[in-house]
Design a protein around this motif. Sequence first.
Motif, PDB file in Angstrom:
ATOM      1  N   HIS A  88       0.790  -1.144  -0.130  1.00 28.58           N
ATOM      2  CA  HIS A  88      -0.059  -0.126  -0.283  1.00 28.58           C
ATOM      3  C   HIS A  88       0.725   1.149  -0.225  1.00 28.58           C
ATOM      4  CE1 HIS A  88      -3.841  -2.070   0.631  1.00 28.58           C
ATOM      5  NE2 HIS A  88      -3.259  -2.898   1.564  1.00 28.58           N
ATOM      6  N   ARG A  89       0.422   2.454  -0.496  1.00 28.22           N
ATOM      7  CA  ARG A  89       1.072   3.483  -0.835  1.00 28.22           C
ATOM      8  C   ARG A  89       1.533   4.017   0.985  1.00 28.22           C
ATOM      9  NH1 ARG A  89      -0.790   7.044  -5.571  1.00 28.22           N
ATOM     10  NH2 ARG A  89      -0.518   5.721  -7.274  1.00 28.22           N
ATOM     11  N   ARG A  90       2.247   4.675   0.966  1.00 31.02           N
ATOM     12  CA  ARG A  90       3.032   5.300   2.193  1.00 31.02           C
ATOM     13  C   ARG A  90       2.803   4.311   3.394  1.00 31.02           C
ATOM     14  NH1 ARG A  90       0.029   8.705  -0.605  1.00 31.02           N
ATOM     15  NH2 ARG A  90      -1.943   8.387   0.526  1.00 31.02           N
ATOM     16  N   THR A  91       3.024   3.000   3.000  1.00 26.54           N
ATOM     17  CA  THR A  91       3.309   2.134   4.311  1.00 26.54           C
ATOM     18  C   THR A  91       4.830   1.598   4.460  1.00 26.54           C
ATOM     19  OG1 THR A  91       2.564   0.511   2.759  1.00 26.54           O
ATOM     20  CG2 THR A  91       1.195   1.163   4.101  1.00 26.54           C
ATOM     21  N   GLY A  92       5.698   2.055   3.815  1.00 23.16           N
ATOM     22  CA  GLY A  92       7.265   1.981   3.762  1.00 23.16           C
ATOM     23  C   GLY A  92       7.277   0.471   3.331  1.00 23.16           C
ATOM     24  N   ASP A  93       8.006  -0.254   4.434  1.00 24.75           N
ATOM     25  CA  ASP A  93       8.731  -1.664   4.067  1.00 24.75           C
ATOM     26  C   ASP A  93       7.589  -2.792   4.922  1.00 24.75           C
ATOM     27  OD1 ASP A  93      10.646  -0.435   2.830  1.00 24.75           O
ATOM     28  OD2 ASP A  93      12.113  -0.924   4.317  1.00 24.75           O
ATOM     29  N   ALA A 116       7.892   0.406  -5.239  1.00 26.84           N
ATOM     30  CA  ALA A 116       8.878   1.651  -5.390  1.00 26.84           C
ATOM     31  C   ALA A 116       9.450   2.277  -4.173  1.00 26.84           C
ATOM     32  CB  ALA A 116       8.581   2.561  -6.426  1.00 26.84           C
ATOM     33  N   GLN A 117       8.495   2.223  -3.492  1.00 24.38           N
ATOM     34  CA  GLN A 117       8.606   2.884  -1.878  1.00 24.38           C
ATOM     35  C   GLN A 117       9.477   2.229  -0.905  1.00 24.38           C
ATOM     36  OE1 GLN A 117       5.175   3.174   0.742  1.00 24.38           O
ATOM     37  NE2 GLN A 117       4.555   1.208   0.208  1.00 24.38           N
ATOM     38  N   TRP A 118       9.803   0.810  -1.252  1.00 22.76           N
ATOM     39  CA  TRP A 118      10.598   0.045  -0.521  1.00 22.76           C
ATOM     40  C   TRP A 118      12.017   0.603  -0.480  1.00 22.76           C
ATOM     41  CZ3 TRP A 118       8.716  -5.509  -2.141  1.00 22.76           C
ATOM     42  CH2 TRP A 118       7.416  -5.687  -1.721  1.00 22.76           C
TER      43      TRP A 118
END
Length: 128
Positions: A88-93, A116-118
């Motif tokens: 999910h977006r903005r949930t980090g790793d 890509a946020q990971w």
Amino acid sequence: ALDPTGKLAIRYVNGLWRVMDDLRREYPDLYIECCQGGGTKIEWGMTVQTHGAWLSDHTADADVCRFMQTGAARFWPAHFLNSAVRAHRRTGDSAATLHHILSRMSGTLSFNGDIAQWSDSATQQMRN
């Protein structure tokens, strides 16, 4: 009540298979996936028409995913059973854990969402 003989349902399935045959003939490299949860189309006839089955949109809980895949794997080949690690977006790793990966390994593993946020370390862990 509208189809007491079941003939309408049989015509529907025959029409669906005809469309699937046409799609596979016209686009031989197209990956076609049936859907168990919403489409209720994981049945033996569809194994000839499709390449895999999406088990459920409920992919947030790793334990539920493992339960669905291991239960389905009793009757279906593992390569046919698709699920995903969902980022999910903005949930980090938070979804980049071994538990999330292993819970989907009874079937085909995929990743959905904002991977890509990971962080670099989480991405490397998922590669390994």
